[in-house]
Design a protein around this motif. Structure first.
Motif, PDB file in Angstrom:
ATOM      1  N   THR A 135       4.677   1.374   9.223  1.00 25.15           N
ATOM      2  CA  THR A 135       4.569   0.879   7.789  1.00 25.15           C
ATOM      3  C   THR A 135       3.003   0.699   7.335  1.00 25.15           C
ATOM      4  O   THR A 135       2.720   0.240   6.268  1.00 25.15           O
ATOM      5  CB  THR A 135       5.181  -0.475   7.713  1.00 25.15           C
ATOM      6  N   ARG A 136       2.322   1.296   8.066  1.00 25.18           N
ATOM      7  CA  ARG A 136       0.750   1.033   7.783  1.00 25.18           C
ATOM      8  C   ARG A 136       0.276   1.569   6.640  1.00 25.18           C
ATOM      9  O   ARG A 136      -0.583   1.290   5.913  1.00 25.18           O
ATOM     10  CB  ARG A 136      -0.227   1.601   9.315  1.00 25.18           C
ATOM     11  N   VAL A 137       0.714   3.068   6.399  1.00 26.26           N
ATOM     12  CA  VAL A 137       0.229   3.682   5.092  1.00 26.26           C
ATOM     13  C   VAL A 137       0.782   2.923   4.013  1.00 26.26           C
ATOM     14  O   VAL A 137       0.071   2.639   2.936  1.00 26.26           O
ATOM     15  CB  VAL A 137       0.603   5.085   5.020  1.00 26.26           C
ATOM     16  N   HIS A 138       2.039   2.465   3.839  1.00 19.39           N
ATOM     17  CA  HIS A 138       2.611   1.820   2.858  1.00 19.39           C
ATOM     18  C   HIS A 138       1.736   0.360   2.844  1.00 19.39           C
ATOM     19  O   HIS A 138       1.617  -0.148   1.701  1.00 19.39           O
ATOM     20  CB  HIS A 138       4.029   1.445   3.044  1.00 19.39           C
ATOM     21  N   GLY A 139       1.509  -0.285   3.973  1.00 17.30           N
ATOM     22  CA  GLY A 139       0.724  -1.381   3.862  1.00 17.30           C
ATOM     23  C   GLY A 139      -0.664  -1.257   3.113  1.00 17.30           C
ATOM     24  O   GLY A 139      -1.019  -2.099   2.349  1.00 17.30           O
ATOM     25  N   LEU A 140      -1.084  -0.089   3.375  1.00 20.50           N
ATOM     26  CA  LEU A 140      -2.528   0.054   2.675  1.00 20.50           C
ATOM     27  C   LEU A 140      -2.406   0.165   1.423  1.00 20.50           C
ATOM     28  O   LEU A 140      -3.002  -0.462   0.446  1.00 20.50           O
ATOM     29  CB  LEU A 140      -3.220   1.519   3.140  1.00 20.50           C
ATOM     30  N   PHE A 141      -1.261   0.913   0.852  1.00 16.30           N
ATOM     31  CA  PHE A 141      -0.898   1.055  -0.709  1.00 16.30           C
ATOM     32  C   PHE A 141      -0.532  -0.218  -1.229  1.00 16.30           C
ATOM     33  O   PHE A 141      -1.052  -0.553  -2.382  1.00 16.30           O
ATOM     34  CB  PHE A 141       0.067   2.196  -0.870  1.00 16.30           C
ATOM     35  N   VAL A 142       0.272  -1.050  -0.486  1.00 21.61           N
ATOM     36  CA  VAL A 142       0.352  -2.467  -1.094  1.00 21.61           C
ATOM     37  C   VAL A 142      -0.786  -3.394  -1.447  1.00 21.61           C
ATOM     38  O   VAL A 142      -0.807  -4.020  -2.466  1.00 21.61           O
ATOM     39  CB  VAL A 142       1.417  -3.506  -0.054  1.00 21.61           C
ATOM     40  N   GLU A 143      -1.731  -3.056  -0.364  1.00 22.65           N
ATOM     41  CA  GLU A 143      -3.088  -3.822  -0.584  1.00 22.65           C
ATOM     42  C   GLU A 143      -3.870  -3.356  -1.567  1.00 22.65           C
ATOM     43  O   GLU A 143      -4.370  -4.297  -2.410  1.00 22.65           O
ATOM     44  CB  GLU A 143      -3.883  -3.824   0.737  1.00 22.65           C
ATOM     45  N   ILE A 144      -3.769  -1.977  -1.985  1.00 25.00           N
ATOM     46  CA  ILE A 144      -4.480  -1.446  -3.086  1.00 25.00           C
ATOM     47  C   ILE A 144      -3.865  -2.049  -4.189  1.00 25.00           C
ATOM     48  O   ILE A 144      -4.695  -2.207  -5.294  1.00 25.00           O
ATOM     49  CB  ILE A 144      -4.462   0.237  -2.906  1.00 25.00           C
ATOM     50  N   VAL A 145      -2.411  -1.985  -4.404  1.00 26.55           N
ATOM     51  CA  VAL A 145      -1.868  -2.265  -5.576  1.00 26.55           C
ATOM     52  C   VAL A 145      -2.060  -3.916  -5.923  1.00 26.55           C
ATOM     53  O   VAL A 145      -2.215  -4.406  -6.870  1.00 26.55           O
ATOM     54  CB  VAL A 145      -0.368  -2.242  -5.586  1.00 26.55           C
ATOM     55  N   ARG A 146      -2.272  -4.487  -4.749  1.00 28.53           N
ATOM     56  CA  ARG A 146      -2.329  -6.103  -4.986  1.00 28.53           C
ATOM     57  C   ARG A 146      -3.792  -6.398  -5.421  1.00 28.53           C
ATOM     58  O   ARG A 146      -3.827  -7.252  -6.345  1.00 28.53           O
ATOM     59  CB  ARG A 146      -2.310  -6.696  -3.611  1.00 28.53           C
ATOM     60  N   ARG A 147      -4.842  -5.625  -5.123  1.00 29.20           N
ATOM     61  CA  ARG A 147      -6.201  -5.873  -5.448  1.00 29.20           C
ATOM     62  C   ARG A 147      -6.252  -5.457  -6.797  1.00 29.20           C
ATOM     63  O   ARG A 147      -7.059  -6.124  -7.570  1.00 29.20           O
ATOM     64  CB  ARG A 147      -6.978  -4.939  -4.612  1.00 29.20           C
ATOM     65  N   ALA A 148      -5.630  -4.080  -7.190  1.00 30.84           N
ATOM     66  CA  ALA A 148      -5.559  -3.705  -8.698  1.00 30.84           C
ATOM     67  C   ALA A 148      -5.007  -4.492  -9.545  1.00 30.84           C
ATOM     68  O   ALA A 148      -5.675  -4.912 -10.801  1.00 30.84           O
ATOM     69  CB  ALA A 148      -5.082  -2.238  -8.795  1.00 30.84           C
ATOM     70  N   ALA A 149      -3.690  -5.168  -9.308  1.00 29.85           N
ATOM     71  CA  ALA A 149      -3.188  -6.153 -10.077  1.00 29.85           C
ATOM     72  C   ALA A 149      -3.967  -7.572 -10.219  1.00 29.85           C
ATOM     73  O   ALA A 149      -3.815  -7.819 -11.519  1.00 29.85           O
ATOM     74  CB  ALA A 149      -1.842  -6.529  -9.452  1.00 29.85           C
ATOM     75  N   ALA A 150      -4.894  -7.869  -9.506  1.00 32.60           N
ATOM     76  CA  ALA A 150      -5.508  -9.016  -9.366  1.00 32.60           C
ATOM     77  C   ALA A 150      -6.445  -8.951 -10.541  1.00 32.60           C
ATOM     78  O   ALA A 150      -7.007  -9.814 -11.141  1.00 32.60           O
ATOM     79  CB  ALA A 150      -6.026  -9.460  -7.990  1.00 32.60           C
ATOM     80  N   VAL A 151      -7.136  -7.602 -10.495  1.00 28.60           N
ATOM     81  CA  VAL A 151      -8.281  -7.510 -11.351  1.00 28.60           C
ATOM     82  C   VAL A 151      -7.711  -6.944 -12.705  1.00 28.60           C
ATOM     83  O   VAL A 151      -8.311  -7.593 -13.764  1.00 28.60           O
ATOM     84  CB  VAL A 151      -9.020  -6.172 -10.868  1.00 28.60           C
ATOM     85  N   GLY A 152      -6.884  -6.299 -13.012  1.00 30.96           N
ATOM     86  CA  GLY A 152      -6.378  -6.042 -14.457  1.00 30.96           C
ATOM     87  C   GLY A 152      -5.142  -5.657 -14.656  1.00 30.96           C
ATOM     88  O   GLY A 152      -4.493  -5.601 -16.014  1.00 30.96           O
ATOM     89  N   GLY A 153      -4.127  -6.248 -13.794  1.00 28.71           N
ATOM     90  CA  GLY A 153      -2.530  -6.258 -14.136  1.00 28.71           C
ATOM     91  C   GLY A 153      -2.163  -4.829 -14.268  1.00 28.71           C
ATOM     92  O   GLY A 153      -2.766  -3.872 -14.006  1.00 28.71           O
ATOM     93  N   ALA A 154      -0.854  -4.603 -14.473  1.00 27.25           N
ATOM     94  CA  ALA A 154      -0.189  -3.433 -15.012  1.00 27.25           C
ATOM     95  C   ALA A 154      -0.530  -2.668 -16.033  1.00 27.25           C
ATOM     96  O   ALA A 154      -0.992  -3.196 -16.955  1.00 27.25           O
ATOM     97  CB  ALA A 154       1.526  -3.805 -14.922  1.00 27.25           C
ATOM     98  N   VAL A 155      -0.480  -1.396 -15.786  1.00 31.73           N
ATOM     99  CA  VAL A 155      -0.843  -0.498 -16.932  1.00 31.73           C
ATOM    100  C   VAL A 155       0.304  -0.357 -17.914  1.00 31.73           C
ATOM    101  O   VAL A 155       1.372   0.090 -17.673  1.00 31.73           O
ATOM    102  CB  VAL A 155      -1.281   0.818 -16.312  1.00 31.73           C
ATOM    103  N   ALA A 156       0.033  -0.509 -19.086  1.00 32.64           N
ATOM    104  CA  ALA A 156       1.038  -0.520 -20.130  1.00 32.64           C
ATOM    105  C   ALA A 156       1.218   1.024 -20.584  1.00 32.64           C
ATOM    106  O   ALA A 156       0.386   1.967 -20.724  1.00 32.64           O
ATOM    107  CB  ALA A 156       0.984  -1.357 -21.349  1.00 32.64           C
ATOM    108  N   VAL A 157       2.396   1.589 -20.636  1.00 30.67           N
ATOM    109  CA  VAL A 157       2.822   2.689 -21.176  1.00 30.67           C
ATOM    110  C   VAL A 157       3.981   2.764 -22.371  1.00 30.67           C
ATOM    111  O   VAL A 157       4.693   1.896 -22.382  1.00 30.67           O
ATOM    112  CB  VAL A 157       3.436   3.863 -19.929  1.00 30.67           C
ATOM    113  N   PRO A 158       4.168   3.943 -23.145  1.00 31.83           N
ATOM    114  CA  PRO A 158       5.026   3.803 -24.316  1.00 31.83           C
ATOM    115  C   PRO A 158       6.415   3.637 -23.658  1.00 31.83           C
ATOM    116  O   PRO A 158       6.645   4.316 -22.587  1.00 31.83           O
ATOM    117  CB  PRO A 158       4.770   5.086 -24.934  1.00 31.83           C
ATOM    118  N   SER A 159       7.226   3.093 -24.362  1.00 33.88           N
ATOM    119  CA  SER A 159       8.621   2.796 -23.810  1.00 33.88           C
ATOM    120  C   SER A 159       9.459   3.639 -24.547  1.00 33.88           C
ATOM    121  O   SER A 159       9.026   4.532 -25.413  1.00 33.88           O
ATOM    122  CB  SER A 159       9.286   1.412 -24.340  1.00 33.88           C
TER     123      SER A 159
END
Length: 224
Positions: free
Chosen positions: A187-211
């Protein structure tokens, strides 16, 4: 503290395997088949499968442009195998009209490692992933032919006819591998990605797109 909300594009491909790995790592893993579902995630996994089928379904369901806008707008993304094809800015050995999402300044050669019968497993060392080489499963896999100046090469094949070929890259918060770590129990590659997402979310939150409307069905797959 709850984990980040990570979507898995579920138009086609090995969706369930990614959901299981992400959930095991503490992320809130959800299916993404509609623009409104995409708008609610902190990161996105693009699974292996058939890239041509995925793009056709994304066009049909109205999801292609929201996906492009999200990834190019900064949504963290991780693509495996066909997901690497989808994230590439340029393709080789692809239908001339095959669209991509972009986001990675790379040229990718589809099915570079051969047919389904040529599938294989190898040991690949990845920069930024501690613990030594990991087992990598290649199934009708692409490779990265060329990279732009902003792309970090994370891993290459060592030995054999494909020696030196690039099979893992990162550009900012976008990561992609030619192989399928979701199939090996590592699970190490997914773990790297989860940490990338965690850090990005802490800074800016999710990216909004048109529904908008649209739906697709998960379907296991292994080629590009």
């Amino acid at each position: 503290m709850s984990g980040p909300r990570i979507g898995v594009l579920s138009l086609q491909g090995d969706v369930r395997e990614h959901l299981a790995v992400l959930t095991g790592l503490g992320a809130e893993a959800v299916l993404v088949r509609r623009p409104e579902e995409l708008a609610a995630v902190d990161g996105l996994v693009l699974p292996g499968g058939e890239s041509t089928t995925m793009t056709k379904l994304a066009v049909r369901t109205g999801l292609l442009e929201p996906l492009r806008d999200a990834v190019r707008g900064g949504l963290p993304a991780y693509g495996t195998c066909a997901g690497l094809v989808l994230l590439a800015d340029r393709l080789l050995d692809a239908p001339p009209d095959q669209p991509t999402l972009g986001g990675l300044d790379v040229t990718v050669r589809r099915n570079a490692f051969g047919r389904q019968a040529d599938s294989f497993e190898s040991r690949i060392a990845l920069d930024g992933v501690p613990g030594g080489p990991l087992s990598a499963v290649f199934i009708r896999a692409p490779w990265v032919e060329e990279t732009g100046p902003g792309v970090q090469v994370l891993g290459r094949v060592v030995g054999g006819a494909a020696d030196g070929r690039i099979v893992a890259v990162r550009q900012g918060d976008v990561v992609a591998t030619s192989f399928h770590p979701e199939l090996t129990g590592d699970t190490r590659v997914h773990g790297l990605f989860v940490e990338i997402v965690r850090r990005a979310a802490a800074v800016g939150g999710a990216v909004a797109v048109p529904s908008g409307a649209g739906a697709g069905a998960p379907h296991p797959g292994g080629d590009q």
